[in-house]
Enzyme design. Structure first.
Site, short mmCIF file in Angstrom:
data_model
loop_
_atom_site.label_atom_id
_atom_site.label_comp_id
_atom_site.label_asym_id
_atom_site.label_seq_id
_atom_site.Cartn_x
_atom_site.Cartn_y
_atom_site.Cartn_z
CB SER A 1 11.85 -5.57 -2.87
OG SER A 1 10.68 -6.18 -3.40
CG ASP B 1 3.66 -4.77 4.37
OD1 ASP B 1 4.06 -3.93 3.53
OD2 ASP B 1 3.55 -5.98 4.13
NE ARG C 1 2.28 -1.13 -5.16
CZ ARG C 1 2.19 -2.03 -4.20
NH1 ARG C 1 1.07 -2.69 -4.01
NH2 ARG C 1 3.22 -2.29 -3.43
NE ARG D 1 0.73 1.27 2.78
CZ ARG D 1 0.78 -0.05 2.76
NH1 ARG D 1 1.86 -0.69 3.18
NH2 ARG D 1 -0.25 -0.74 2.34
NE ARG E 1 -0.17 -3.87 4.88
CZ ARG E 1 -0.61 -5.08 5.24
NH1 ARG E 1 -1.29 -5.23 6.35
NH2 ARG E 1 -0.36 -6.13 4.48
C1 S3P Z 1 5.48 -8.84 0.30
C2 S3P Z 1 6.61 -8.05 0.29
C3 S3P Z 1 6.63 -6.64 0.67
C4 S3P Z 1 5.35 -6.24 1.39
C5 S3P Z 1 4.12 -6.78 0.75
C6 S3P Z 1 4.16 -8.29 0.70
C7 S3P Z 1 5.57 -10.23 -0.13
O1 S3P Z 1 6.72 -5.85 -0.49
O2 S3P Z 1 5.28 -4.84 1.49
O3 S3P Z 1 2.95 -6.40 1.48
O4 S3P Z 1 4.62 -10.99 0.13
O5 S3P Z 1 6.60 -10.61 -0.68
P1 S3P Z 1 8.16 -5.43 -1.13
O6 S3P Z 1 8.80 -6.63 -1.63
O7 S3P Z 1 7.79 -4.48 -2.26
O8 S3P Z 1 8.88 -4.74 -0.04
#
Ligand code: S3P
Length: 742
Positions: A472, A620, A426, A651, A693
């Site tokens: 994000s 998500d 990632r 995904r 998921r």
């Molecule tokens: C999250 C933010 C999201 C989400 C992840 C949890 C968090 O990711 O997809 O499951 O707890 O801040 P991104 O910040 O990469 O969008």
């Protein structure tokens, strides 16, 4: 001409390891001739009888003549003297390796006698010993999936190294390169010390007068602890003496640990004992998972977990799904750096949140629980985290890695963050870049800036303003958390609203923070005051059942205490736009987060163009929303969701492949998906790519399929939704879980 890699192999020493290697060479037909030499004629004769060697010699020099591979598989103390004896008899192309458990002493003896270690010698050590010994105990598969450490020296011949690597690869071993000194220090702790302790415990008890009585009852713990005391005494005598300095240091450290235990016992200090025992228990469990390369809390090494779903059920009843993952992570992170004890209820005991919890334990934070969702975090304050002794292993959890990076880059100590295969792919540049602008020093790995991350301690952080290029919450949170240790103000502008749990929780811990017009700002150097946190049920987990009830005729479901933070409710809005029947009632606020009960009933769905502003608010939930789209009449189009490509799996691609495998007209787009829904969904086999998921989404699809859906690689469902299969079954889904353990 022969295709075999070796012409003549000489195995010097036909004990457990030597005879296993001979068996391997024989069964895989890797050598034209295998010969042996050793100190015991009976052993050599047995080797001939077993057919694992073709000829035996009592003279090692004669054995190695014209051999192109020589393996020194004798006790450690004999390795260097034997190599010294044979060195002048080796053929020009011979490659030599050994299997000794200590490397430094061998190399020192060779240097002393020969001036330098021969370039054709590759020091090696297969970690595959057992308490059994001797030529009859050997097995051709002894090394399969075991580690083999090689400690080549700077002048070791690269061809020799390559040949030895090839040998161990054919044995199915996992190869590791190490410096000689590191090898001896590590082995002193992980192998030599435990053997000494096992020998010592048995010897000590055996001396006691009532030893017969003791041993009669000595099953269970005693038997487990002392298994290795059945090992070959001569071999361990050699090892202990060859690795003296490292072993002495390991014994001293252990002695200090024993003294701590003794003091606690003498003082009747139950709390101290409990702390020592629970730290050990947690550490034991943690490294078991590190070794298995799995996410955190799996209790067995599960090589394969498969879901099988039969069609045609409906979803009825009431349920409270497990706690919110994002909030659970943050409750530990902020609780750890607060002053005082933070009580958390409703904590998600999923592997991702447990990875965060373990990471803080590794940094010296005392955390009690989790016990049925209850956790007590004994905060250490903003300056109280301690250097972890090893890399922090974060399993499958991107949230743990990105948020922790923010917290760790302002610490006085350095740290390394690692994870499983998925997490190791990632992107981390998204956090490394802004954190570096703040003064952090973070090394990522490879061209794609992925984990492991090495975070250098002792840097001075300065507040910055950062315009985030992507929506994000993890990036936003990493920067804000780093801002707690930075000089001055840190501010972040997000291109679209993302989940704001970090901001809400910081306020809950009494930390001042301003959030206006898409910009969040805070100043470093404040304090967090411990608090109580009630984690609502995770709307991202509830989403699977919201879609399940929406698509299965006859469904009527009540989901209780669901977190309905407006930065997370995109799934409700999207389902409603598609015609879903979702009632939100009993709205209330619990510890700073909005919570409600949801009633979801079956309703025929229509395809829609998903509004772009809802994308970050449902980021998500798209895997399961794609299933809703497959069941909805007409076309559903998603755009502006390229972020989905860098989640636990790609995904967009993985869902498109899975839907197509079920006969659904789904087209992957660079930034989204186009689905022509409302047509029959076939049964079939789906690869979830280890993405929790994706696995759960296709389990839901089973409700409307015409045949059985088999979903592969589902063990990671436990990262976010432990108990999913049970709850789904309780609510009506005809789901079977098949596990194959190794
Ligand atoms: C999250 C933010 C999201 C989400 C992840 C949890 C968090 O990711 O997809 O499951 O707890 O801040 P991104 O910040 O990469 O969008």
């Amino acid at each position: 001409m022969s295709q075999r890699p070796w012409r003549k192999v000489a195995v010097l020493g036909l004990g457990l390891i030597g005879s296993s290697l001979a068996r391997l060479l024989r069964t895989q037909d890797l050598a034209t001739e295998i010969v042996a030499a050793g100190s015991r004629p009976a052993t050599l004769q047995r080797g001939l009888q077993l057919g694992i060697v073709d000829a035996v010699y009592d003279d090692v020099a004669a054995a190695v003549r014209s051999a192109d591979l020589v393996i020194l598989a004798m006790p450690v103390a004999a390795i260097a003297p034997t190599l010294i004896k044979i060195v002048d008899h080796l053929s020009a192309d011979a490659v030599v390796s050994d299997v000794g458990s200590v490397k430094g002493a061998i190399i020192a003896t060779l240097r002393q006698a020969l001036g330098e270690v021969p370039a054709c010698f590759v020091p090696g050590h297969p970690i595959a010993g057992a308490e059994t010994s001797g030529v009859d105990a050997g097995r051709a598969d002894l090394f399969r999936r075991h580690k083999v450490i090689l400690t080549p020296l700077p002048h070791t011949d690269p061809r020799a190294l390559m040949m030895i690597e090839k040998l161990w690869r054919s044995a199915g071993a996992e190869l590791i390169h190490m410096e000689v000194e590191a090898h001896d220090n590590i082995l002193a702790k992980t192998s030599h010390l435990p053997h000494l302790l096992a020998f010592s415990l048995v010897d000590t008890l055996a001396r006691e007068s009532e030893n017969l009585e003791i041993f009669r009852y000595a099953a269970g713990g005693f038997r487990d602890f002392t298994r290795i005391a059945a090992s070959d005494p001569r071999m361990w005598h050699d090892i202990a003496l060859s690795n003296r300095p490292a072993l002495q240091a390991a014994l001293d450290t252990f002695q200090a640990g024993l003294d701590r235990l003794r003091c606690a016992l003498d003082a009747g200090a139950g709390e101290d004992l409990l702390q020592i025992f629970s730290r050990a228990q947690q550490a034991r469990e943690h490294f078991t998972h590190m070794l298995a390369g799995t996410a955190y809390a799996r209790t067995k090494t599960v090589s394969k977990t498969e879901f099988r779903v039969q069609p045609g059920a409906c979803i009825r009843g009431r349920a409270r799904v497990p706690g919110d993952k994002s909030i659970s992570h943050r409750s530990i992170m902020l609780g750890a750096i607060a002053e005082g004890v933070t009580e958390v209820h409703g904590f998600l005991e999923g592997e991702d949140a447990l990875s965060t919890l373990q990471a803080f334990r590794d940094m010296g934070v005392h955390i009690e629980g989790p016990e049925q969702g209850h956790v007590r975090v004994h905060g250490v304050g903003l300056q109280g985290l301690q250097a972890p002794v090893a890399a922090l292993y974060l399993g499958n959890s991107g949230t743990s890695m990105r948020l922790l990076s923010g917290m760790l880059c302002g610490q006085p100590f350095s740290s390394v963050l690692t994870g499983d295969d998925s997490l190791s792919r990632r992107p981390m540049q998204r956090i490394a870049k802004p954190l570096s602008q703040m003064g952090a020093r973070i090394d990522t790995t490879g061209d794609r800036a992925t984990p492991p991350l090495r975070i250098h301690g002792g840097q001075t952080l300065r507040g910055i303003h950062y315009d985030m290029p992507m929506a994000s919450a993890q990036v936003k949170s990493a920067i804000l958390l780093a801002g707690l240790w930075a000089q001055g103000e840190t501010s972040v502008r997000e291109p679209a609203p993302t989940r704001d749990h970090t901001e809400r929780m910081l306020r809950g811990f009494g930390y001042p923070l301003e959030s206006r017009d898409g910009v969040v700002r805070l100043r470093g150097g404040g304090r967090l005051q411990a608090t109580s946190i009630d984690v609502p049920a995770d709307i991202s987990s509830a989403a699977f059942f919201m879609v399940a009830a929406s698509i299965a005729p006859g469904s009527d479901l009540l989901l209780e205490h669901v977190g309905v933070n407006p930065t997370r409710t995109g799934v409700i809005d999207i389902l409603r736009l598609m015609g879903g029947d979702i009632e939100v009632f009993n709205q209330r606020e619990v510890a700073g987060e909005p919570v409600a009960d949801l009633r979801v009933r079956y309703a025929p769905l229509q395809g829609i163009d998903i509004p772009q502003d809802l994308v970050p608010l449902a980021i998500d939930e798209f895997p399961v929303l794609f299933i809703a789209a497959a069941c909805a009449a007409g076309r559903t189009v998603l755009r502006g969701a390229e972020e989905l490509r860098v989640k636990e799996s790609d995904r967009i691609q993985v869902m498109a492949d899975g839907l197509q495998a079920l006969g659904v007209a789904a087209q992957a787009r660079e930034d989204g998906m186009l689905i022509e829904g409302g047509r029959p969904i076939a049964g079939g086999r789906i690869d979830s790519h280890g993405d929790h998921r994706i696995a759960m989404a296709f389990a839901v699809a089973g409700l409307r399929a015409e045949g059985e859906i088999i979903i592969e690689d589902c063990a990671n469902v436990a990262t976010s939704f432990p108990g999913f299969a049970q709850l789904a079954t309780d609510l009506g889904l005809q789901l079977q879980v098949l596990c194959e353990e190794s």
